[in-house]
Design an enzyme around this catalytic site. Structure first.
Site, mmCIF file in Angstrom:
data_model
loop_
_atom_site.group_PDB
_atom_site.id
_atom_site.type_symbol
_atom_site.label_atom_id
_atom_site.label_comp_id
_atom_site.label_asym_id
_atom_site.label_seq_id
_atom_site.Cartn_x
_atom_site.Cartn_y
_atom_site.Cartn_z
ATOM 1 N N HIS A 12 0.801 -1.232 0.000
ATOM 2 C CA HIS A 12 0.000 0.000 0.000
ATOM 3 C C HIS A 12 0.829 1.276 0.000
ATOM 4 O O HIS A 12 0.300 2.354 -0.265
ATOM 5 C CB HIS A 12 -0.932 0.017 1.216
ATOM 6 C CG HIS A 12 -0.231 0.283 2.515
ATOM 7 N ND1 HIS A 12 0.526 -0.671 3.156
ATOM 8 C CD2 HIS A 12 -0.155 1.402 3.283
ATOM 9 C CE1 HIS A 12 1.020 -0.159 4.263
ATOM 10 N NE2 HIS A 12 0.624 1.097 4.366
ATOM 11 N N TYR A 137 12.732 -10.602 -13.260
ATOM 12 C CA TYR A 137 11.459 -10.025 -12.825
ATOM 13 C C TYR A 137 10.306 -10.577 -13.652
ATOM 14 O O TYR A 137 9.247 -10.937 -13.112
ATOM 15 C CB TYR A 137 11.531 -8.506 -12.953
ATOM 16 C CG TYR A 137 10.281 -7.772 -12.548
ATOM 17 C CD1 TYR A 137 9.974 -7.562 -11.208
ATOM 18 C CD2 TYR A 137 9.401 -7.268 -13.509
ATOM 19 C CE1 TYR A 137 8.826 -6.879 -10.831
ATOM 20 C CE2 TYR A 137 8.258 -6.580 -13.149
ATOM 21 C CZ TYR A 137 7.973 -6.390 -11.806
ATOM 22 O OH TYR A 137 6.835 -5.715 -11.441
ATOM 23 N N THR A 165 0.909 -1.448 -18.174
ATOM 24 C CA THR A 165 2.059 -0.956 -18.922
ATOM 25 C C THR A 165 2.935 -0.115 -17.993
ATOM 26 O O THR A 165 2.745 -0.110 -16.778
ATOM 27 C CB THR A 165 1.582 -0.143 -20.141
ATOM 28 O OG1 THR A 165 2.700 0.158 -20.973
ATOM 29 C CG2 THR A 165 0.881 1.142 -19.714
ATOM 30 N N LYS A 188 16.459 13.950 -13.483
ATOM 31 C CA LYS A 188 17.643 14.412 -14.230
ATOM 32 C C LYS A 188 17.446 15.833 -14.757
ATOM 33 O O LYS A 188 18.324 16.693 -14.618
ATOM 34 C CB LYS A 188 17.931 13.464 -15.404
ATOM 35 C CG LYS A 188 18.789 12.274 -15.071
ATOM 36 C CD LYS A 188 19.212 11.565 -16.355
ATOM 37 C CE LYS A 188 20.226 10.471 -16.060
ATOM 38 N NZ LYS A 188 20.733 9.846 -17.302
#
Length: 311
Positions: A12, A137, A165, A188
């Protein structure tokens, strides 16, 4: 689900789980339970089983996972496969043993083959080789959705799976080494703007195409599926729209107000060349995304500025 049903959201505090909790609350669900990692270690099978026996949740959103970008997946594959398998196995088995009414398992579109036909249909699963940089993964997530399928097939458990996605939004991970591409670029460009840098370096060629879904849209889709979908096959969750990493960089540059140049480091890996989900199945069920990429990036950057340490 009944508005007073006991709903357990595993994970959560993460990007996905926190969005699911927000959406449940917005929809009027009032009996949501969760535990921090310190309160419940999902790698501990006995602790998970004891928790399910004690709390006896009616519905479960399995959003807990060890996640990261290309660098993290490539550097720590053993941790990624072990921890994700353990979390999934423990929660799914405990949900079965304690007769949970329904469970939704969240995976990722990285489960599909690297050179998958585009856009990616649900039935393309296991039709080719995986992307090597996130293979550990992906194998764990494939195991999770297959486990749900087989528990449904053998025992009749109402366990369903969805494959979102690329996600982004509030509570994202903005660490430059371990985050996904969109939040890493936000940080960045922000830091380059703050330090008056002449350029921002972006990994890869900028040519790969990616699809991005605002996490609150994803949460809305998950609750829609929990309320409306009961089939064995997993469901893609996405927008059906794509953008190149190069154009994404330009969009984030505009959003953050950075005035310098963008340099692409083609010595770094691109990952999968294209990854667009076919969301026909989800659309046919009656759900569509609402937040545009430009709006979502703006909201994500605002959250970053307000909440992220070091911003």
């Amino acid at each position: 689900m009944d508005k007073h049903s006991k709903i357990y959201v595993a994970g959560h505090r993460g990007l996905v789980g926190s969005a699911i909790v927000r959406n449940l609350i917005d929809k009027g669900y009032s009996n949501i339970i969760h535990r921090t990692h310190e309160e419940l270690d999902l790698l501990d099978q006995k602790a998970v089983k004891d928790f399910f026996i004690e709390e006896s949740p009616d519905y479960v959103f399995l959003a807990a996972a060890k996640v990261g970008g290309i660098y993290a997946n490539n550097t720590y594959p053993a941790e990624f496969i072990y921890e994700n398998l353990m979390i999934q196995n423990n929660v799914i088995k405990a949900a079965h043993d304690c007769k949970v009414k329904k469970l939704l398992f969240l995976g990722s579109t990285c489960i599909y083959p690297k050179m998958c036909p585009q856009p990616i249909k649900e039935e393309y699963l296991l039709s080719g080789y995986l992307e090597p940089t996130n293979e550990a993964y992906a194998i764990a997530k494939i195991s999770g959705l297959e486990m749900c399928k087989f528990f449904k097939r053998q025992y009749g458990d109402n366990f369903i799976s969805c494959m979102p996605t690329n996600l982004y939004g509030p509570r994202d991970n903005f660490d430059l080494n371990n985050s996904h591409v969109l939040p890493a670029l936000i940080r960045k460009f922000h830091e380059a703007k703050r330090s008056n840098s002449d350029f921002v370096e972006v990994w890869g060629s900028g040519k790969p195409l990616r699809e991005f879904l605002y996490v609150d849209d994803m949460a809305d889709a998950c609750i829609f599926l929990m309320e409306n979908y009961n089939e064995e096959q997993h469901v893609n969750i996405g927008t059906g729209e794509e953008i190149s990493i190069g154009d994404l960089s330009k969009l984030i540059k505009r959003t953050t107000g950075f005035q310098g140049n963008i340099k692409f480091d083609s010595t770094k890996p691109d990952g999968t060349p294209r990854k667009l989900t076919d969301v026909t199945k989800l659309h046919n069920l009656g759900w569509h995304h609402k937040v545009s990429l430009e709006e979502g990036i703006r909201m994500s950057y605002e959250w970053f500025l307000e909440n992220y340490i070091g911003s």
